[in-house]
Each structure stands twice: as C-alpha cells, then as structure tokens.
Scaffold this active site. Structure first.
Site, PDB file in Angstrom:
ATOM      1  N   GLN A  45     -10.004 -12.397   2.944  1.00  0.00           N
ATOM      2  CA  GLN A  45      -9.834 -10.941   2.504  1.00  0.00           C
ATOM      3  C   GLN A  45     -11.060 -10.889   0.599  1.00  0.00           C
ATOM      4  OE1 GLN A  45      -8.050  -7.177   2.613  1.00  0.00           O
ATOM      5  NE2 GLN A  45      -8.786  -7.382   4.771  1.00  0.00           N
ATOM      6  N   TYR A  75       0.530  -1.339   0.338  1.00  0.00           N
ATOM      7  CA  TYR A  75      -0.163   0.050  -0.020  1.00  0.00           C
ATOM      8  C   TYR A  75       0.676   1.495   0.319  1.00  0.00           C
ATOM      9  CZ  TYR A  75      -4.443  -2.756   0.689  1.00  0.00           C
ATOM     10  OH  TYR A  75      -5.023  -3.448   0.433  1.00  0.00           O
TER      11      TYR A  75
HETATM   12  N1  NAP Z   1      -7.410  -7.310   0.062  1.00  0.00           N
HETATM   13  C1  NAP Z   1      -7.376  -6.926  -1.162  1.00  0.00           C
HETATM   14  O1  NAP Z   1      -7.130  -7.003  -2.603  1.00  0.00           O
HETATM   15  C2  NAP Z   1      -7.478  -5.287  -1.516  1.00  0.00           C
HETATM   16  C3  NAP Z   1      -7.940  -3.948  -2.239  1.00  0.00           C
HETATM   17  C4  NAP Z   1      -8.011  -3.004  -2.074  1.00  0.00           C
HETATM   18  C5  NAP Z   1      -8.236  -2.930  -1.089  1.00  0.00           C
HETATM   19  N2  NAP Z   1      -8.416  -3.082   0.223  1.00  0.00           N
HETATM   20  C6  NAP Z   1      -8.823  -2.822   1.407  1.00  0.00           C
HETATM   21  O2  NAP Z   1      -9.906  -2.140   1.663  1.00  0.00           O
HETATM   22  C7  NAP Z   1     -10.122  -1.080   1.555  1.00  0.00           C
HETATM   23  C8  NAP Z   1     -11.466  -0.927   1.606  1.00  0.00           C
HETATM   24  O3  NAP Z   1     -11.654  -1.108  -0.138  1.00  0.00           O
HETATM   25  P1  NAP Z   1     -11.626   1.073  -0.217  1.00  0.00           P
HETATM   26  O4  NAP Z   1     -10.986   1.501   0.183  1.00  0.00           O
HETATM   27  O5  NAP Z   1     -11.708   0.588  -2.355  1.00  0.00           O
HETATM   28  O6  NAP Z   1     -13.285   1.148   0.025  1.00  0.00           O
HETATM   29  P2  NAP Z   1     -14.424   1.693   0.068  1.00  0.00           P
HETATM   30  O7  NAP Z   1     -14.726   1.936   0.776  1.00  0.00           O
HETATM   31  O8  NAP Z   1     -16.063   1.095  -1.435  1.00  0.00           O
HETATM   32  O9  NAP Z   1     -13.777   2.879  -1.119  1.00  0.00           O
HETATM   33  C9  NAP Z   1     -13.410   4.423  -0.059  1.00  0.00           C
HETATM   34  C10 NAP Z   1     -12.788   5.513  -1.544  1.00  0.00           C
HETATM   35  O10 NAP Z   1     -14.542   5.896  -1.663  1.00  0.00           O
HETATM   36  C11 NAP Z   1     -14.561   7.035  -1.478  1.00  0.00           C
HETATM   37  N3  NAP Z   1     -16.121   7.404  -1.407  1.00  0.00           N
HETATM   38  C12 NAP Z   1     -16.777   6.762  -0.122  1.00  0.00           C
HETATM   39  N4  NAP Z   1     -17.798   7.490   0.096  1.00  0.00           N
HETATM   40  C13 NAP Z   1     -17.889   8.055  -0.917  1.00  0.00           C
HETATM   41  C14 NAP Z   1     -19.241   8.784  -1.535  1.00  0.00           C
HETATM   42  N5  NAP Z   1     -20.367   9.324  -0.756  1.00  0.00           N
HETATM   43  N6  NAP Z   1     -19.350  10.098  -2.613  1.00  0.00           N
HETATM   44  C15 NAP Z   1     -18.050   9.851  -3.129  1.00  0.00           C
HETATM   45  N7  NAP Z   1     -16.862   9.398  -2.422  1.00  0.00           N
HETATM   46  C16 NAP Z   1     -16.655   8.321  -1.908  1.00  0.00           C
HETATM   47  C17 NAP Z   1     -14.236   7.693  -0.527  1.00  0.00           C
HETATM   48  O11 NAP Z   1     -13.051   8.762  -0.718  1.00  0.00           O
HETATM   49  P3  NAP Z   1     -12.917  10.349   0.534  1.00  0.00           P
HETATM   50  O12 NAP Z   1     -11.812   9.107   0.863  1.00  0.00           O
HETATM   51  O13 NAP Z   1     -13.026  11.244   0.244  1.00  0.00           O
HETATM   52  O14 NAP Z   1     -14.570   9.546   1.756  1.00  0.00           O
HETATM   53  C18 NAP Z   1     -11.982   6.497  -0.446  1.00  0.00           C
HETATM   54  O15 NAP Z   1     -12.126   7.295  -1.843  1.00  0.00           O
HETATM   55  C19 NAP Z   1      -8.723  -0.286   1.746  1.00  0.00           C
HETATM   56  O16 NAP Z   1      -8.547   0.659   2.600  1.00  0.00           O
HETATM   57  C20 NAP Z   1      -7.840  -1.239   2.053  1.00  0.00           C
HETATM   58  O17 NAP Z   1      -7.206  -1.868   2.775  1.00  0.00           O
HETATM   59  C21 NAP Z   1      -7.863  -4.588   0.560  1.00  0.00           C
END
Ligand code: NAP
Length: 298
Positions: free
Chosen positions: A179, A53
């Site tokens: 996950q 990350y």
């Molecule tokens: N195991 C794997 O392969 C894998 C892969 C990907 C991710 N992950 C883990 O999963 C976690 C979550 O994934 P993710 O970050 O993709 O989660 P997510 O909660 O689906 O997306 C978060 C993103 O969405 C934006 N967002 C949220 N609500 C919004 C809204 N109403 N309008 C506009 N933008 C909005 C956030 O921006 P703001 O920050 O501005 O709110 C942030 O950039 C990651 O941090 C990581 O730890 C694991």
C-alpha cells in the site's frame, strides 16, 4: 462490479474505502452503518483501516458498527495494519517508533480482530518500513498468522522494492499488496522502482491519498495549483468531475493499482468509481504526470 482476486482467498473491490478519517466524521453508529451499506450498494466492499487510525479509536468504532449490524461482516473485506507505536498509545512510549517484532505483530493482529468484533482479517499489512525489521522473524510470523487463520492474506505498506523483496524471500505465503502513496503530486514510487518491481512480481499496489488528502483541490501551494489546473482542463474535455480524472489517471498505469478513496462523502466515492470507465489518452496521462512540475521526463 467485478472484484479483484489478490489470492485464492481474498477478493477486493477495484476501489477501496479508507477509514483513516472515520472518527473525524463524528457519525453515529447508525450513520456509519448507512455509509457502509451505501458503499456496498455501489460495489465498494473493501475497507481500509489501521491500529493507529483515529488515535487508536477507529477499529473500536468499526467493532461497534459490526456489533450493531453483524450481517455486514460477510459482505465486506477488512484491511488492517500494524507496526507503529505512537506516543499517544496508552502504553505511553517515550518516543514514537516502529515495531515489527513477533510479539507486537501477533498481539496487534489479535487485538484488531477483537476490537473490530470479527473472527479474522482479510488483509493484514505491515504499516511502514522499520529500520529494525528482522525479515526472517517477521516473514515467519506473517506466515503463521495466515496458517492459523487469523488473516486471509498479508502484505506491506510504504515498502521500497528492496525491503519488499527481503521480506518476501523469507516467506511461504505471498505478500499480496504494497500500500503506497501516489497522486498527481506524489511520485516517490515511480522513482524508487516500485511501479516496475510490483509489475515484475505481479503484485497490485493499493494507493493511499490519491487526491493528496484533498490538498490537490484545496491547497494554494504551486505544485497543487499547477496539477489542479491541468486536471480541471482534462475533466472539462471529458465532461466529468476532476476527482474522477485523478482516479482514471491512477488506474491507467499497467501496475493495475487499487486506489483507496478517503472521502466521507458518497458523491465523492461515486466520482472515484467513475474513474474506472474514463479512457484517458496516453498524452493526457503524461500531461498530468508532468503538470505539477515535480516530475520531469528523463
Ligand atoms: N498506508 C498508509 O501509510 C496510509 C497513509 C494514509 C492513508 N492511508 C489510507 O488511504 C486512505 C485514503 O487516504 P486519504 O484519506 O488521504 O485520501 P484522499 O482521497 O486523497 O483524501 C481524502 C480527503 O480529501 C478530501 N477531499 C476529497 N475531494 C475533495 C475535493 N474535491 N475538495 C476538497 N476536499 C476533498 C476529503 O474530504 P471529504 O471527506 O469532506 O470529502 C478527505 O478529507 C485513508 O483513509 C487510509 O485508509 C494509508
């Protein structure tokens, strides 16, 4: 807030805070400490990170935070991942690839502990399916990491049921999570049998990109727009935020998922937590399941 017991040694919060985007937030260490304190105050004590990350910088940032505020270590659980070698790594690989061999996994675990300035990891995951995975060698390696006290528990990420089963069959310790990606526009793990297999194995998945990385609310792609329209409609019905409805939808499923919120905004983490207390109807769950047009009832 009641924590979830993954094994005898590991309790996690029902919503996890993801740190994938931590380095994009451009916070000072003091601001990051404040964010983590606020998460803890809300009952979100589990933080998800990975070696890769922030282009290998995220774990070092976590380490700086724990150096500045060492009292936080005992109040949080750290989930870390290994198994991906990106070309941007300082070892300058000729191709991005997966590596789940013993020397990689052990070194990566020890490096993560050193970089994050902590004595152990709570949960250590194999990040992705590796076509070259040697289940016997990897299973033994993961068992040894638990037995030696480097990690409290081990698991996988993005594994299909067959690969999960193959690895588990060579292990003494239980893989305590898988996950996986799931959202109102992503149904892979409904279709590959994981939702059923994980229930059978009594393994609770952690869910990444629950809001499709924000695209659910920002993208003009048809599937996102269709899903968003339905989610907004159900949110109005319940008098809550649309984001909360998505978390309620993920939590409704009997697989007992643990969603990972990826936002850097505390108000959005509060919206995620609100999902824990929203009672969707069975029909509402199906309305969202089918809204994007990606998933048809068979
Ligand atoms: N195991 C794997 O392969 C894998 C892969 C990907 C991710 N992950 C883990 O999963 C976690 C979550 O994934 P993710 O970050 O993709 O989660 P997510 O909660 O689906 O997306 C978060 C993103 O969405 C934006 N967002 C949220 N609500 C919004 C809204 N109403 N309008 C506009 N933008 C909005 C956030 O921006 P703001 O920050 O501005 O709110 C942030 O950039 C990651 O941090 C990581 O730890 C694991």
């Amino acid at each position: 807030m009641e924590k979830i017991k993954l094994n005898e040694n590991v309790l996690v919060s029902p919503i996890v805070q993801g740190l994938w985007r931590l380095t994009d937030w451009n916070w000072t260490i003091a601001e990051t400490v404040e964010f983590i304190e606020q998460c803890i105050a809300l009952g979100v004590t589990t933080f998800d990170t990975a070696e890769i990350y922030g282009n290998y910088a995220c774990e070092e940032r976590v380490g700086e935070v724990l150096r500045a505020a060492p009292h936080l270590r005992d109040r949080i659980e750290i989930v870390a991942k290994t198994g991906i070698n990106m070309m941007s790594d300082k070892r300058a690989y000729t191709i991005g690839h997966y590596d789940t061999r013993k020397h990689k996994v052990v070194k990566s675990c020890q490096d993560s502990i050193r970089k994050m300035n902590c004595d152990y990891l709570d949960v250590f995951l194999i990040h992705r399916e590796d076509p070259l995975i040697d289940h016997r060698e990897l299973g033994k390696t993961l068992d040894e990491l638990v037995d030696a006290g480097w990690v409290k528990a081990v698991g996988v990420s993005n594994f299909d049921p067959m690969k999960f089963d193959a690895l588990q069959s060579h292990m003494k310790h239980k893989l305590i999570t898988n996950q996986i990606e799931c959202s109102p526009i992503c149904f892979e793990h409904f279709n590959n049998g994981n939702m059923d297999y994980l229930q059978k194995m009594n393994v609770r998945p952690m869910i990444w990109s629950p809001l499709a990385g924000g695209r659910l609310f920002t993208s003009n792609e048809e599937k996102n727009m269709k899903a968003r329209k339905k989610i907004d409609e159900i949110a109005r019905r319940h008098g809550v935020e649309s984001e909360s409805i998505v978390f309620a939808w993920l939590l409704y499923h009997p697989v007992k998922a643990i969603p990972i919120s990826g936002s850097g905004k505390i108000r959005r983490l509060q919206h995620a937590l609100a999902g824990l207390t929203i009672a969707l109807t069975h029909e509402e769950w199906y309305e969202i399941y089918t809204a994007s047009g990606q998933q048809r009832l068979r």
